[in-house]
Design a protein around this motif. Structure first.
Motif, PDB file in Angstrom:
ATOM      1  N   LEU A 293       0.829  -1.193   0.000  1.00  9.66           N
ATOM      2  CA  LEU A 293       0.000   0.000   0.000  1.00  9.66           C
ATOM      3  C   LEU A 293       0.871   1.254   0.000  1.00  9.66           C
ATOM      4  O   LEU A 293       1.978   1.246   0.547  1.00  9.66           O
ATOM      5  CB  LEU A 293      -0.932   0.021   1.209  1.00  9.66           C
ATOM      6  CG  LEU A 293      -2.317  -0.639   0.978  1.00  9.66           C
ATOM      7  CD1 LEU A 293      -2.177  -2.136   0.768  1.00  9.66           C
ATOM      8  CD2 LEU A 293      -3.256  -0.328   2.119  1.00  9.66           C
ATOM      9  N   ALA A 294       0.351   2.317  -0.593  1.00 10.77           N
ATOM     10  CA  ALA A 294       1.136   3.553  -0.718  1.00 10.77           C
ATOM     11  C   ALA A 294       1.296   4.273   0.609  1.00 10.77           C
ATOM     12  O   ALA A 294       2.294   4.980   0.817  1.00 10.77           O
ATOM     13  CB  ALA A 294       0.465   4.479  -1.736  1.00 10.77           C
ATOM     14  N   HIS A 295       0.306   4.101   1.518  1.00 14.43           N
ATOM     15  CA  HIS A 295       0.333   4.843   2.771  1.00 14.43           C
ATOM     16  C   HIS A 295      -0.099   3.940   3.928  1.00 14.43           C
ATOM     17  O   HIS A 295      -0.951   3.068   3.764  1.00 14.43           O
ATOM     18  CB  HIS A 295      -0.626   6.044   2.711  1.00 14.43           C
ATOM     19  CG  HIS A 295      -0.392   6.959   1.548  1.00 14.43           C
ATOM     20  ND1 HIS A 295       0.617   7.884   1.531  1.00 14.43           N
ATOM     21  CD2 HIS A 295      -1.047   7.067   0.362  1.00 14.43           C
ATOM     22  CE1 HIS A 295       0.589   8.549   0.379  1.00 14.43           C
ATOM     23  NE2 HIS A 295      -0.419   8.073  -0.341  1.00 14.43           N
ATOM     24  N   THR A 296       0.484   4.171   5.081  1.00 20.58           N
ATOM     25  CA  THR A 296      -0.027   3.517   6.297  1.00 20.58           C
ATOM     26  C   THR A 296      -1.344   4.176   6.699  1.00 20.58           C
ATOM     27  O   THR A 296      -1.686   5.266   6.212  1.00 20.58           O
ATOM     28  CB  THR A 296       0.975   3.645   7.452  1.00 20.58           C
ATOM     29  OG1 THR A 296       1.216   5.031   7.722  1.00 20.58           O
ATOM     30  CG2 THR A 296       2.276   2.949   7.118  1.00 20.58           C
ATOM     31  N   TRP A 297      -2.087   3.528   7.582  1.00 16.67           N
ATOM     32  CA  TRP A 297      -3.341   4.124   8.048  1.00 16.67           C
ATOM     33  C   TRP A 297      -3.630   3.685   9.481  1.00 16.67           C
ATOM     34  O   TRP A 297      -3.195   2.631   9.928  1.00 16.67           O
ATOM     35  CB  TRP A 297      -4.507   3.772   7.129  1.00 16.67           C
ATOM     36  CG  TRP A 297      -4.793   2.316   6.916  1.00 16.67           C
ATOM     37  CD1 TRP A 297      -4.132   1.467   6.076  1.00 16.67           C
ATOM     38  CD2 TRP A 297      -5.841   1.541   7.520  1.00 16.67           C
ATOM     39  NE1 TRP A 297      -4.693   0.205   6.124  1.00 16.67           N
ATOM     40  CE2 TRP A 297      -5.747   0.227   7.004  1.00 16.67           C
ATOM     41  CE3 TRP A 297      -6.833   1.833   8.448  1.00 16.67           C
ATOM     42  CZ2 TRP A 297      -6.620  -0.791   7.386  1.00 16.67           C
ATOM     43  CZ3 TRP A 297      -7.714   0.827   8.826  1.00 16.67           C
ATOM     44  CH2 TRP A 297      -7.592  -0.469   8.290  1.00 16.67           C
ATOM     45  N   SER A 298      -4.335   4.573  10.192  1.00 18.00           N
ATOM     46  CA  SER A 298      -4.690   4.307  11.574  1.00 18.00           C
ATOM     47  C   SER A 298      -6.198   4.099  11.690  1.00 18.00           C
ATOM     48  O   SER A 298      -6.978   4.733  10.973  1.00 18.00           O
ATOM     49  CB  SER A 298      -4.255   5.460  12.477  1.00 18.00           C
ATOM     50  OG  SER A 298      -4.387   5.113  13.839  1.00 18.00           O
ATOM     51  N   ASN A 299      -6.569   3.220  12.595  1.00 17.49           N
ATOM     52  CA  ASN A 299      -7.957   2.787  12.732  1.00 17.49           C
ATOM     53  C   ASN A 299      -8.652   3.585  13.831  1.00 17.49           C
ATOM     54  O   ASN A 299      -8.312   3.466  15.005  1.00 17.49           O
ATOM     55  CB  ASN A 299      -7.950   1.289  13.062  1.00 17.49           C
ATOM     56  CG  ASN A 299      -9.316   0.669  12.995  1.00 17.49           C
ATOM     57  OD1 ASN A 299     -10.319   1.295  13.279  1.00 17.49           O
ATOM     58  ND2 ASN A 299      -9.344  -0.602  12.624  1.00 17.49           N
ATOM     59  N   TYR A 300      -9.629   4.392  13.472  1.00 19.43           N
ATOM     60  CA  TYR A 300     -10.447   5.121  14.442  1.00 19.43           C
ATOM     61  C   TYR A 300     -11.846   4.503  14.421  1.00 19.43           C
ATOM     62  O   TYR A 300     -12.654   4.823  13.559  1.00 19.43           O
ATOM     63  CB  TYR A 300     -10.498   6.612  14.102  1.00 19.43           C
ATOM     64  CG  TYR A 300      -9.253   7.340  14.524  1.00 19.43           C
ATOM     65  CD1 TYR A 300      -9.223   8.106  15.682  1.00 19.43           C
ATOM     66  CD2 TYR A 300      -8.087   7.239  13.776  1.00 19.43           C
ATOM     67  CE1 TYR A 300      -8.066   8.762  16.088  1.00 19.43           C
ATOM     68  CE2 TYR A 300      -6.923   7.892  14.169  1.00 19.43           C
ATOM     69  CZ  TYR A 300      -6.926   8.650  15.325  1.00 19.43           C
ATOM     70  OH  TYR A 300      -5.778   9.286  15.724  1.00 19.43           O
ATOM     71  N   GLY A 301     -12.072   3.601  15.388  1.00 18.75           N
ATOM     72  CA  GLY A 301     -13.336   2.886  15.361  1.00 18.75           C
ATOM     73  C   GLY A 301     -13.849   2.508  16.721  1.00 18.75           C
ATOM     74  O   GLY A 301     -13.270   2.852  17.755  1.00 18.75           O
ATOM     75  N   ASN A 302     -14.922   1.742  16.725  1.00 24.05           N
ATOM     76  CA  ASN A 302     -15.611   1.376  17.953  1.00 24.05           C
ATOM     77  C   ASN A 302     -16.197  -0.018  17.792  1.00 24.05           C
ATOM     78  O   ASN A 302     -16.945  -0.283  16.843  1.00 24.05           O
ATOM     79  CB  ASN A 302     -16.731   2.389  18.242  1.00 24.05           C
ATOM     80  CG  ASN A 302     -17.232   2.288  19.659  1.00 24.05           C
ATOM     81  OD1 ASN A 302     -16.864   1.384  20.406  1.00 24.05           O
ATOM     82  ND2 ASN A 302     -18.095   3.211  20.038  1.00 24.05           N
ATOM     83  N   MET A 303     -15.829  -0.902  18.700  1.00 22.50           N
ATOM     84  CA  MET A 303     -16.333  -2.275  18.676  1.00 22.50           C
ATOM     85  C   MET A 303     -17.451  -2.432  19.697  1.00 22.50           C
ATOM     86  O   MET A 303     -17.351  -1.955  20.828  1.00 22.50           O
ATOM     87  CB  MET A 303     -15.197  -3.268  18.960  1.00 22.50           C
ATOM     88  CG  MET A 303     -15.638  -4.714  18.978  1.00 22.50           C
ATOM     89  SD  MET A 303     -14.235  -5.872  19.111  1.00 22.50           S
ATOM     90  CE  MET A 303     -13.721  -5.929  17.389  1.00 22.50           C
ATOM     91  N   LYS A 304     -18.542  -3.084  19.299  1.00 24.38           N
ATOM     92  CA  LYS A 304     -19.684  -3.333  20.174  1.00 24.38           C
ATOM     93  C   LYS A 304     -20.264  -4.699  19.862  1.00 24.38           C
ATOM     94  O   LYS A 304     -20.029  -5.251  18.776  1.00 24.38           O
ATOM     95  CB  LYS A 304     -20.788  -2.286  19.955  1.00 24.38           C
ATOM     96  CG  LYS A 304     -20.390  -0.855  20.156  1.00 24.38           C
ATOM     97  CD  LYS A 304     -21.568   0.078  19.884  1.00 24.38           C
ATOM     98  CE  LYS A 304     -21.178   1.534  19.995  1.00 24.38           C
ATOM     99  NZ  LYS A 304     -22.325   2.441  19.698  1.00 24.38           N
ATOM    100  N   PHE A 305     -21.026  -5.220  20.805  1.00 24.40           N
ATOM    101  CA  PHE A 305     -21.805  -6.419  20.547  1.00 24.40           C
ATOM    102  C   PHE A 305     -23.268  -6.001  20.556  1.00 24.40           C
ATOM    103  O   PHE A 305     -23.759  -5.472  21.551  1.00 24.40           O
ATOM    104  CB  PHE A 305     -21.548  -7.496  21.603  1.00 24.40           C
ATOM    105  CG  PHE A 305     -22.060  -8.850  21.200  1.00 24.40           C
ATOM    106  CD1 PHE A 305     -21.251  -9.720  20.480  1.00 24.40           C
ATOM    107  CD2 PHE A 305     -23.341  -9.252  21.510  1.00 24.40           C
ATOM    108  CE1 PHE A 305     -21.712 -10.966  20.087  1.00 24.40           C
ATOM    109  CE2 PHE A 305     -23.813 -10.494  21.129  1.00 24.40           C
ATOM    110  CZ  PHE A 305     -22.999 -11.362  20.413  1.00 24.40           C
ATOM    111  N   ALA A 306     -23.955  -6.217  19.452  1.00 22.23           N
ATOM    112  CA  ALA A 306     -25.343  -5.784  19.338  1.00 22.23           C
ATOM    113  C   ALA A 306     -26.107  -6.735  18.428  1.00 22.23           C
ATOM    114  O   ALA A 306     -25.583  -7.172  17.398  1.00 22.23           O
ATOM    115  CB  ALA A 306     -25.421  -4.364  18.787  1.00 22.23           C
TER     116      ALA A 306
END
Length: 515
Positions: A293-306
């Motif tokens: 991949l051309a660029h690294t990336w950071s994960n901005y997220g939220n894990m839930k159980f629903a």
């Protein structure tokens, strides 16, 4: 003739008066429906008058801030934000107990605290831990709002779990801690089985397990360096944003981000027993340049159980300095049918996804940047006001915000997929919110209006929000709150307006299901 005119005038006035009376009555009914309707406040409880607050000035550059010395006569200066309590994953419930975390003020105290409210007896008990708020990369005199205290309760053995005071720390001195994190780069505390439900008198620090390993700081060290039972620096370093949650089977999960703002991944594990957790599983991969991949990336997220599924919605922050996005771009979503999330990950179309993600594209839902105009580098900002949930019947809802800094335009978006439909609907006819919540088949926007809680509700699978609750001032006005919903009730952990480095916090319990 005069009598006829008088009669018609009187009749008209009567009709108008009656109409106005009906209109006023309907307005009053509508007002009462908001403030005194089905949703109502059950109780308000003061938690403490001594919650830590950063009452000084906000500092700018982190690299310059770490060289600032403590001013013994000064206020509590800070980085990022001023309110540390309540903050983050700070509230949970179990049976008839409510658990809340906080740091005790002021600046020279900073002790980590755990409170438990017994809803049957009304008793509020506090546990003081030896640990104190670390501050900015080890500088305790500079407040740091990433350093939250997350709390989780395992219903299987009634243990209490805390992960706290972390912002990408490592045992290496290059984290800015000048080597102070060598044996303290991860902070985890856990209790003996049964601790969550002990009697009020028994709710003490003795319930928690001391660290007796080789990296222990002494006889009063409750900070464990590992969740898996053995020191593993690679797995437990550079972690930020801890969160606990449960699945329908009562398994306790832990989610956190590992890495940096430009090269970070989401990782999670689940609790086994006796303070031992499974190994971490990665949502995405670090250093994806080595994968082409051309660029690294950071994960901005939220894990839930629903709704019986382990889900994850996120926005990637792609480390591309030349495109029109300054930070994040895109909305992504995936889920697992495996209750512990080890297998069976899919995108919203039901297509298989392999973990860890190298390229986020398989989980793509939509691009919020398409709702604004600028094509100039770094002019589109998609940060904050991002969250998601799934209703009991399976409606998927995601919210996001996009800001065009060239044309000074903000757009709040609601992306939702009603149960049984194959594609998401996106609308900008959305009032906007920082977070989104669910209870049963309804979704909620919850916040503060004029210092008091308000609730807007929509039926799952729709965008038809209406205000169904507006709180009235009880003991105080509030400036911030953290939300937890369980079994049809909203537990709102609130920070009151105030002065100084000690502030007052409250808990409000609001019934979402009615009388």
């Amino acid at each position: 003739m005069r009598n006829i005119k008088q009669y018609l005038t009187a009749s008209l006035m009567c009709l108008l008066t009656a109409s106005c009376a009906v209109t006023q009555e309907k307005k009053q009914e509508s007002k009462n429906e908001i403030s005194q309707g089905l949703i109502y406040l059950e109780r308000e409880v003061k938690v403490t008058d001594s919650a830590l607050f950063f009452d000084g000035k906000k500092l700018g550059n982190v690299r310059k801030s770490v060289n600032i010395k403590n001013d013994p006569n000064g206020k509590y200066d800070y980085q990022y934000g001023s309110a540390i309590a309540p903050h983050g994953d700070a509230i949970k419930t179990y049976q008839h107990y409510v658990f809340m975390t906080w740091y005790r003020g002021g600046k020279y105290d900073r002790h980590m605290m755990l409170s438990r409210l017994n809803l049957k007896t009304g008793q509020l008990k506090h546990i003081e831990f030896p640990h104190q708020h670390t501050g900015l990369v080890g500088r305790w005199w500079i407040g740091e709002t990433h350093n939250t205290i997350a709390v989780g309760i395992s219903p299987k053995d009634e243990t209490i779990h805390l992960v706290f005071d972390l912002h990408a720390y490592s045992k290496h001195s290059d984290t800015g801690g000048n080597g102070s994190f060598a044996k303290d780069y991860f902070r985890y505390s856990y209790s003996l089985p049964g601790a969550a439900a002990v009697s009020d008198d028994e709710f003490t620090l003795d319930l928690f397990v001391k660290d007796t390993s080789s990296h222990s700081a002494g006889p009063n060290d409750y900070n464990h360096l590992s969740m898996t039972g053995a020191e593993d620096h690679a797995a437990h370093s550079k972690l930020t944003y801890p969160k606990f949650f449960l699945n329908d089977q009562g398994d306790l999960f832990f989610y956190i981000r590992q890495g940096t703002s430009h090269d970070g991944k989401g990782i999670f594990n689940y609790y086994k027993s006796n303070g031992i957790w499974s190994s971490f599983k990665s949502i995405n991969k670090l250093n994806v340049k080595e994968d082409g991949l051309a660029h690294t990336w950071s994960n901005y997220g939220n894990m839930k159980f629903a709704n019986g599924k382990l889900g994850f919605a996120f926005q990637p922050r792609i480390n591309n300095k030349t495109d029109r996005y300054k930070y994040q771009n895109g909305v992504y979503f995936m889920y697992s049918d495996d209750p512990i999330g080890q297998l069976q990950w899919k995108n919203y179309k039901g297509q298989d996804i392999n973990l860890p993600l190298i390229d986020p594209k398989p989980a793509f839902v939509t691009e919020p940047g398409d709702w604004v105009t600028s094509q100039q580098p770094n002019k589109i900002v998609i940060t904050g006001s991002f969250d998601w949930t799934i209703t009991q019947k399976g409606d998927v809802h995601i919210i996001s915000r996009v800001r065009d800094t060239e044309y000074k335009k903000d757009v709040y978006l609601h992306h939702y997929k009603p149960a049984g439909q194959s594609e998401f609907i996106t609308t900008d006819k959305f009032v906007g919110a920082k977070n989104l919540y669910t209870s049963g088949d309804n979704i909620y926007i919850i916040g503060l209006d004029n210092g008091q809680p308000y609730i807007e509700q929509a039926t799952g699978g729709t965008n038809q929000f209406k205000r169904v609750y507006q709180g009235k001032k009880q003991a105080a006005d509030f400036k911030k709150g953290m939300v937890y919903i369980a079994q049809g009730k909203l537990y709102y952990y609130l920070l009151a307006e105030g002065q100084g480095d000690k502030r007052t916090t409250y808990l409000q319990i609001i019934n979402l299901e009615g009388r």
